[in-house]
Write an enzyme that holds these catalytic residues in place. Structure first.
Site, short mmCIF file in Angstrom:
data_model
loop_
_atom_site.label_atom_id
_atom_site.label_comp_id
_atom_site.label_asym_id
_atom_site.label_seq_id
_atom_site.Cartn_x
_atom_site.Cartn_y
_atom_site.Cartn_z
N ASN A 107 0.85 -1.19 0.00
CA ASN A 107 0.00 0.00 0.00
C ASN A 107 0.88 1.24 0.00
OD1 ASN A 107 -2.43 1.58 0.37
ND2 ASN A 107 -1.82 1.84 2.52
N HIS A 109 0.88 5.14 1.38
CA HIS A 109 0.18 5.94 2.38
C HIS A 109 0.87 7.30 2.48
CE1 HIS A 109 -2.23 6.85 5.90
NE2 HIS A 109 -1.13 7.33 6.45
N SER A 136 4.90 6.83 2.47
CA SER A 136 5.48 5.52 2.78
C SER A 136 4.81 4.46 1.90
CB SER A 136 5.20 5.13 4.24
OG SER A 136 5.68 6.12 5.12
N ASP A 145 -2.41 0.57 8.11
CA ASP A 145 -1.25 1.46 7.92
C ASP A 145 -0.09 1.15 8.88
OD1 ASP A 145 -2.76 2.79 5.99
OD2 ASP A 145 -3.52 4.26 7.42
C1 GAR Z 1 -2.81 9.08 -2.71
O1 GAR Z 1 -2.32 10.27 -2.16
C2 GAR Z 1 -2.54 7.90 -1.79
O2 GAR Z 1 -1.31 7.99 -1.13
C3 GAR Z 1 -3.69 8.04 -0.83
O3 GAR Z 1 -4.79 8.39 -1.62
C4 GAR Z 1 -4.33 9.11 -2.77
C5 GAR Z 1 -4.86 8.42 -3.99
O4 GAR Z 1 -4.55 9.17 -5.14
N1 GAR Z 1 -3.92 6.83 -0.12
C6 GAR Z 1 -4.37 6.79 1.13
O5 GAR Z 1 -4.65 7.77 1.77
C7 GAR Z 1 -4.52 5.39 1.71
N2 GAR Z 1 -4.75 5.45 3.10
P1 GAR Z 1 -4.54 8.48 -6.57
O6 GAR Z 1 -5.90 7.77 -6.72
O7 GAR Z 1 -4.40 9.61 -7.53
O8 GAR Z 1 -3.41 7.51 -6.62
#
Ligand code: GAR
Length: 198
Positions: A107, A109, A136, A145
């Site tokens: 994942n 994060h 991360s 997480d």
């Molecule tokens: C990203 O910033 C990712 O790190 C975060 O959601 C966004 C998705 O953007 N993920 C989390 O918060 C998971 N807990 P994307 O759909 O453009 O990749």
């Protein structure tokens, strides 16, 4: 050739960065499928336009988290994944699902774990007043997480930063870090993907 299945819920910009890197760098792996829990996830459009098989398992159609995860597991396993990549997949996964992919699901994060698990990480970072923030990539374990970290990239928190400006600066690093860590993982060099790219 290894199979990677990417799970998304929305925009899919991290999925896009992984797809682009896998193509440009000719990884010994292919993106076998992009699967979303939302039919209107914008990232599905990019995946389809790039000839990647897509599937939707609509989380809203399932009465329980457990039922959804059983259906999702079936959809993912249809592509015999060596690695499952969560890329903005905004669902809490059940323990049996996590256990099924133990050691082969990762994942991304948007914080320097163990700092700021959960949601609104950029707001959490600003409220905490930290000088450094970032992203991360970690192995997914039962605790949200909290799995072993495979790579991180840092950004400086600047005076006047808002959630939006900080998120944008972190996202640039996400798009560099995730392909790097995934490539290292599939080539058997986990941990080799760390480091902030300037
Ligand atoms: C990203 O910033 C990712 O790190 C975060 O959601 C966004 C998705 O953007 N993920 C989390 O918060 C998971 N807990 P994307 O759909 O453009 O990749």
């Amino acid at each position: 050739m290894k199979n990677i299945v990417i799970l998304i819920s929305g925009r899919g910009s991290n999925m896009e960065s992984v797809v682009r890197a896998s193509q440009a760098e000719q990884w010994p792996a292919r993106i076998a499928a992009v699967i979303s829990n939302k039919a209107d996830a914008a990232g599905l459009v990019f995946a389809r336009a790039n000839g990647i098989v897509t599937a939707v398992v609509p989380s809203k159609d399932f009465a329980s988290r457990a039922d959804f995860d059983v259906a999702l597991q079936q959809a993912v396993d249809a592509f015999a994944p060596d690695l499952v990549v969560l890329a903005g997949f905004m669902r809490i996964l059940t323990a049996p699902f996590v256990e099924h992919y133990a050691g082969r699901m990762i994942n991304i994060h948007p914080s320097l774990l163990p700092d700021f698990p959960g949601l609104a990480t950029h707001r959490q970072a600003l409220e905490a007043g930290v000088a450094r923030h970032g992203v991360s990539v970690h192995i997914v374990t039962a605790e949200l997480d909290h799995g072993p970290v495979l790579g991180q990239a840092e950004v400086e928190v600047l005076p006047g930063d808002t959630e939006a400006t900080l998120a944008a600066r972190v996202l640039v690093q996400e798009h560099i870090l995730y392909p790097r860590v995934i490539r290292a993982f599939i080539e058997g060099r986990p941990g080799a993907g760390s480091g902030t790219a300037a």
